[in-house]
Design a protein around this motif. Structure first.
Motif: not given
Length: 137
Positions: A1-30
């Motif tokens: 099986a292949v599963c694809i996971f996508d964090l919902d509305d991450l672009k909005k977090a990046n646009d509001t709080f900056g890419h550092m916050e978006g990267d933190r969310l990605i790292e935490e989810f990873g």
């Protein structure tokens, strides 16, 4: 099986709080995803905020249980995301395709089908998952 996971509305977090916050969310989810994925599975970041997991030898029921477990662990962390359109916390949408494959080309087909299922999840309101069983022989 292949599963694809996508964090919902991450672009909005990046646009509001900056890419550092978006990267933190990605790292935490990873980290959450790695902790909940078998060593025999193949896990990779895919695109900006998407992750792919190739799960070998699981039944479709086990795949659904795996995805539900990832979603439950993410929900339990209750990571704030005030810009999310579907929740006040980080959520994810997922898609999977499961089947018997015998060549590398067929694995790519599973990836395309999983991606299609992911978009079905996103279009149905996010914070959910969809999938299908296919046999490509």
């Amino acid at each position: 099986a292949v599963c694809i996971f996508d964090l919902d509305d991450l672009k909005k977090a990046n646009d509001t709080f900056g890419h550092m916050e978006g990267d933190r969310l990605i790292e935490e989810f990873g980290a959450l995803l790695r902790a909940h994925t078998r060593e025999s599975d193949i896990l990779s970041r895919y695109g900006g905020d998407e992750f792919v997991c190739v799960c070998i030898g699981l039944t479709e029921k086990e795949i659904r249980t795996y995805i539900e477990g990832v979603r439950a662990r993410l929900h339990a962390r209750a990571i704030p995301h005030e810009k999310s359109l579907c929740s006040g916390e980080v959520t994810l949408s997922a898609g999977y395709a499961a089947g018997i494959v015998k060549t590398q080309i067929e694995v790519r087909q599973l990836l395309q089908l999983a991606d299609h299922e992911l978009y079905k999840s996103k279009n149905s309101g996010r914070n959910t998952f969809t999938g299908k069983r296919v046999d490509i022989l």
